[in-house]
Each structure stands twice: as structure tokens, then as C-alpha cells.
Write a protein that holds these residues in place. Structure first.
Motif, mmCIF file in Angstrom:
data_model
loop_
_atom_site.group_PDB
_atom_site.id
_atom_site.type_symbol
_atom_site.label_atom_id
_atom_site.label_comp_id
_atom_site.label_asym_id
_atom_site.label_seq_id
_atom_site.Cartn_x
_atom_site.Cartn_y
_atom_site.Cartn_z
ATOM 1 N N LEU A 12 9.324 -4.246 -12.794
ATOM 2 C CA LEU A 12 8.274 -4.293 -11.775
ATOM 3 C C LEU A 12 8.812 -4.146 -10.349
ATOM 4 O O LEU A 12 8.470 -3.178 -9.649
ATOM 5 C CB LEU A 12 7.493 -5.596 -11.898
ATOM 6 N N VAL A 13 9.634 -5.076 -9.901
ATOM 7 C CA VAL A 13 10.122 -5.080 -8.519
ATOM 8 C C VAL A 13 11.136 -3.944 -8.331
ATOM 9 O O VAL A 13 12.110 -3.859 -9.084
ATOM 10 C CB VAL A 13 10.778 -6.418 -8.177
ATOM 11 N N PRO A 14 10.930 -3.051 -7.376
ATOM 12 C CA PRO A 14 11.892 -1.965 -7.147
ATOM 13 C C PRO A 14 13.271 -2.502 -6.787
ATOM 14 O O PRO A 14 13.456 -3.191 -5.785
ATOM 15 C CB PRO A 14 11.277 -1.191 -5.969
ATOM 16 N N LEU A 15 14.255 -2.196 -7.641
ATOM 17 C CA LEU A 15 15.631 -2.625 -7.447
ATOM 18 C C LEU A 15 16.574 -1.501 -7.846
ATOM 19 O O LEU A 15 16.217 -0.655 -8.668
ATOM 20 C CB LEU A 15 15.938 -3.863 -8.310
ATOM 21 N N PRO A 16 17.778 -1.459 -7.267
ATOM 22 C CA PRO A 16 18.724 -0.416 -7.684
ATOM 23 C C PRO A 16 18.959 -0.485 -9.189
ATOM 24 O O PRO A 16 19.099 -1.579 -9.745
ATOM 25 C CB PRO A 16 19.997 -0.774 -6.891
ATOM 26 N N PRO A 17 18.989 0.654 -9.866
ATOM 27 C CA PRO A 17 19.181 0.642 -11.327
ATOM 28 C C PRO A 17 20.553 0.102 -11.710
ATOM 29 O O PRO A 17 21.524 0.220 -10.961
ATOM 30 C CB PRO A 17 19.029 2.117 -11.715
ATOM 31 N N PHE A 28 0.838 -1.208 0.000
ATOM 32 C CA PHE A 28 0.000 0.000 0.000
ATOM 33 C C PHE A 28 0.871 1.256 0.000
ATOM 34 O O PHE A 28 0.609 2.205 -0.747
ATOM 35 C CB PHE A 28 -0.912 -0.010 1.228
ATOM 36 N N ALA A 29 1.922 1.252 0.814
ATOM 37 C CA ALA A 29 2.812 2.410 0.889
ATOM 38 C C ALA A 29 3.503 2.658 -0.449
ATOM 39 O O ALA A 29 3.603 3.808 -0.906
ATOM 40 C CB ALA A 29 3.851 2.203 1.990
ATOM 41 N N ILE A 30 3.969 1.593 -1.086
ATOM 42 C CA ILE A 30 4.639 1.732 -2.384
ATOM 43 C C ILE A 30 3.681 2.292 -3.425
ATOM 44 O O ILE A 30 4.038 3.186 -4.208
ATOM 45 C CB ILE A 30 5.213 0.372 -2.842
ATOM 46 N N GLU A 31 2.450 1.782 -3.455
ATOM 47 C CA GLU A 31 1.463 2.265 -4.424
ATOM 48 C C GLU A 31 1.143 3.738 -4.202
ATOM 49 O O GLU A 31 1.098 4.532 -5.153
ATOM 50 C CB GLU A 31 0.187 1.439 -4.331
ATOM 51 N N PHE A 46 3.463 -2.858 -8.867
ATOM 52 C CA PHE A 46 4.100 -3.745 -7.890
ATOM 53 C C PHE A 46 3.416 -3.614 -6.532
ATOM 54 O O PHE A 46 3.149 -4.617 -5.857
ATOM 55 C CB PHE A 46 5.591 -3.413 -7.758
ATOM 56 N N GLY A 47 3.131 -2.381 -6.120
ATOM 57 C CA GLY A 47 2.445 -2.162 -4.850
ATOM 58 C C GLY A 47 1.070 -2.795 -4.831
ATOM 59 O O GLY A 47 0.674 -3.409 -3.825
ATOM 60 N N GLU A 48 0.357 -2.682 -5.948
ATOM 61 C CA GLU A 48 -0.990 -3.262 -6.037
ATOM 62 C C GLU A 48 -0.948 -4.786 -5.883
ATOM 63 O O GLU A 48 -1.722 -5.374 -5.116
ATOM 64 C CB GLU A 48 -1.609 -2.891 -7.390
ATOM 65 N N GLY A 53 12.685 9.383 -7.904
ATOM 66 C CA GLY A 53 12.022 8.741 -6.772
ATOM 67 C C GLY A 53 11.988 7.235 -6.942
ATOM 68 O O GLY A 53 12.928 6.614 -7.468
ATOM 69 N N ILE A 54 10.899 6.641 -6.526
ATOM 70 C CA ILE A 54 10.765 5.190 -6.631
ATOM 71 C C ILE A 54 10.705 4.734 -8.080
ATOM 72 O O ILE A 54 10.989 3.583 -8.404
ATOM 73 C CB ILE A 54 9.523 4.715 -5.833
ATOM 74 N N TRP A 55 10.373 5.669 -8.993
ATOM 75 C CA TRP A 55 10.322 5.363 -10.424
ATOM 76 C C TRP A 55 11.722 5.174 -10.997
ATOM 77 O O TRP A 55 11.866 4.683 -12.126
ATOM 78 C CB TRP A 55 9.573 6.453 -11.168
ATOM 79 N N GLY A 56 12.754 5.556 -10.252
ATOM 80 C CA GLY A 56 14.115 5.291 -10.671
ATOM 81 C C GLY A 56 14.546 3.875 -10.353
ATOM 82 O O GLY A 56 15.593 3.412 -10.816
ATOM 83 N N TRP A 57 13.749 3.183 -9.553
ATOM 84 C CA TRP A 57 14.034 1.797 -9.173
ATOM 85 C C TRP A 57 13.087 0.801 -9.841
ATOM 86 O O TRP A 57 13.367 -0.386 -9.874
ATOM 87 C CB TRP A 57 13.929 1.639 -7.650
ATOM 88 N N SER A 58 11.974 1.275 -10.326
ATOM 89 C CA SER A 58 10.984 0.411 -10.986
ATOM 90 C C SER A 58 10.230 1.217 -12.038
ATOM 91 O O SER A 58 9.867 2.367 -11.800
ATOM 92 C CB SER A 58 9.994 -0.163 -9.968
ATOM 93 N N GLN A 59 10.000 0.613 -13.192
ATOM 94 C CA GLN A 59 9.254 1.290 -14.244
ATOM 95 C C GLN A 59 7.752 1.322 -13.936
ATOM 96 O O GLN A 59 7.032 2.165 -14.462
ATOM 97 C CB GLN A 59 9.480 0.589 -15.587
#
Length: 299
Positions: A291-296, A185-188, A223-225, A212-218
Motif C-alpha cells: 500500500l504505502v509507496p516505498l522503495p522496492p 489526491f496527487a498520488i491517486e 493509498f492516495g484515496e 512509475g509509482i506502481w514500482g513503489w506500491s502495488q
């Protein structure tokens, strides 16, 4: 008298048949997934909630079809979740702590996301997904019917928890699932807020977000959902037995739809159409997790 084209009649019949199949599948799923839980009116409470989901969407379809307007589609989607959760709580009361917390979780998510999507449609003036179908009554009706099915299946773990005839005190699965739900929920919420703020800045007009978080996941919002619904499945696990395990379909369906049908694929096609020749965009797509937030990646 103007003759109605045979092809138009055929498409209308097919549309109604599809809507009928979708409805039958949704009600059958709810019946068997909820068969071990409490009952109301001689049916599993989950089955009654599914009927409510279809009823809400069919009623909303009538004025939407007359106006050929999809503006309230997502808002009605949120209302569908709130309606079936409210129905489940009322019919299954009294509730235990697990059920009350899960009901609050879904209500919070539905209220937040529904309001966000409604405001987004207000800003953009419409939803391009409906451009070709809102003028076709049967295809439009199928879209509303599919929304009821989506709500029924995606909220299935929550409804099973609320309507369960067995009560289990909060234990490992409860706390683990709650933590997973909260993270999703927080990620979304963060992803939606960051993208909205980015788009609201005139300096970013025509640009794509990579901060922001979009730099770690497209697609961090997707992913949050997926994650939050998986969290609810974990919370429901101690209460599942027999056909109740059908609720595993909740996060699985959401994952498949958001990654293979109308989420990631659609967004990527739109992005490629707008920025496909942009070297920076291609580098972002190449170096950033889908999808999964990861370091670029470097380079």
C-alpha cells in the motif's frame, strides 16, 4: 399463475431488511455526527445531506434496475458527493474560507474520479462486481443503498466542516490537512493516469504494471484515496466535539474497505488468477510494498 419460490421471497425480504438497516445506520450516523452543527428543517444539516445521498441513489436505482445496468453506478456515486456537498453549502451559507476550500476539494475529487471510473467502465464494457447482483432487484437496491452510506460516512469530515456552527480561521490543522489531502489526491491521480496509459498501449496487453509509482506500491491509487480523506479529517479536527468525533470513521472505513473488503483483496485475487504462475509477478508481489509507496526491496 406461476408460483414465486419461497427462497426467492426470503432473499428479497432479507435484501430489503439489509437496505433498511444500512439506511438507518447512515441517517443515525449523520444525525449524531452533525448534531453540534447548523440545522435545517429542524434537523442537523448533516442529517439532511445524508437523506439527499440516499434519495439520489434510490432514484438512480430505478432505471438501472429496469435496464439491469450498472454503467452509471460510479457516476452516480460522484453525483452523490456533489449533491450532498452542494446541499451542505447551500444550507450552511455563508461559508468561511475553510468550508469553501473543503467543498472545492471534495467537488474536484468527485468530478475527477467519477469521470475516470465512468470512462473505464465504458472501455471495459461493465463492472464485474455487479455480474451476479444486477439481475436481483433487492440485492441491486442494497448496492445503491450502500453507495449512499459510503458517501455519507466518507464525506463526513467535509460536511461537518461546512455545516459547523463554529468558524475557525486557517491554522496548523488546516494547512497540515490541506497538505495531506493534496499529497493523497496527487498520488491517486498519478497512479490512475499511469495505469490507464499502460493499459492503452497495445504492447502491454495481458501484462501487469510495475513502472512509475506502481514500482513503489502495488496499490498506490488506494493509498492516495485513504490519504486524502485522512487529510480532510485533520482539517476538521479543531471543529470536532462530542459525537462529532464520529467522523473519525471516514478514513478508517475507507481504509478497511479498500484493504480488507473490495479493494486490495479483490485486486490481488484477480492478479493471482491471471499471473499467479508468473515468476516475475511473484517477485513483484514479494518485493513491492502493498500500500504505502516505498522503495522496492532488492532481490
Amino acid at each position: 399463475m406461476m408460483a414465486i419460490p419461497v427462497q426467492a421471497v426470503g432473499r428479497s425480504v432479507i435484501g430489503l431488511v439489509v437496505a433498511g438497516i444500512v439506511t438507518a445506520l447512515g441517517l443515525a450516523f449523520a444525525y449524531f455526527a452533525g448534531i453540534n452543527g447548523k440545522t435545517a428543517f429542524g434537523y442537523p444539516i448533516f442529517f439532511v445531506c445524508a437523506a439527499v445521498a440516499f434519495g439520489v441513489n434510490w432514484l438512480a436505482f430505478i432505471p438501472a434496475a429496469i435496464a439491469q445496468q450498472e454503467k452509471y453506478y460510479d457516476l452516480v456515486g460522484s453525483l452523490t458527493y456533489l449533491s450532498i456537498i452542494a446541499a451542505a453549502c447551500y444550507l450552511a451559507s455563508p461559508l468561511d474560507l475553510r468550508a469553501m476550500i473543503v467543498a472545492a476539494m471534495v467537488a474536484t475529487w468527485a468530478t475527477r474520479l467519477g469521470g475516470f471510473l465512468f470512462m473505464r467502465v465504458g472501455k471495459t464494457g461493465g463492472d464485474s462486481r455487479f455480474d451476479k447482483i444486477k439481475t436481483n432487484p433487492t440485492r441491486f437496491f442494497t448496492a445503491w443503498t450502500l453507495q449512499a452510506l459510503w458517501a455519507t460516512v466518507s464525506a463526513s469530515a467535509a460536511i461537518v466542516i461546512i455545516s459547523s456552527s463554529e468558524r475557525v480561521e486557517p491554522e496548523f490543522f488546516f494547512w497540515l490537512g490541506a497538505a495531506v489531502w493534496l499529497a493523497g489526491f496527487a498520488i491517486e491521480v498519478i497512479a490512475d493516469w499511469q495505469k490507464s496509459a499502460f493499459k492503452d498501449d497495445p504492447a502491454n496487453k495481458g501484462k501487469y504494471i510495475t513502472t512509475g509509482i506502481w514500482g513503489w506500491s502495488q496499490h498506490p491509487n488506494y493509498f492516495g484515496e485513504i490519504t486524502l480523506w485522512f487529510g480532510l479529517l485533520i482539517m476538521a479536527w479543531p471543529l470536532l466535539s462530542g459525537t462529532g468525533f464520529l467522523v473519525i470513521a471516514s478514513p478508517v472505513l475507507i481504509y478497511l474497505l479498500l484493504t480488507k473488503v473490495s479493494g486490495v483483496n479483490l485486486q490481488d485475487k484477480q492478479g493471482d488468477a491471471r499471473w499467479g504462475d508468473d515468476a516475475g509477478y511473484q517477485a513483484y508481489r514479494r518485493n513491492t510494498s502493498v500500500l504505502v509507496p516505498l522503495p522496492p526491496k532488492k532481490g
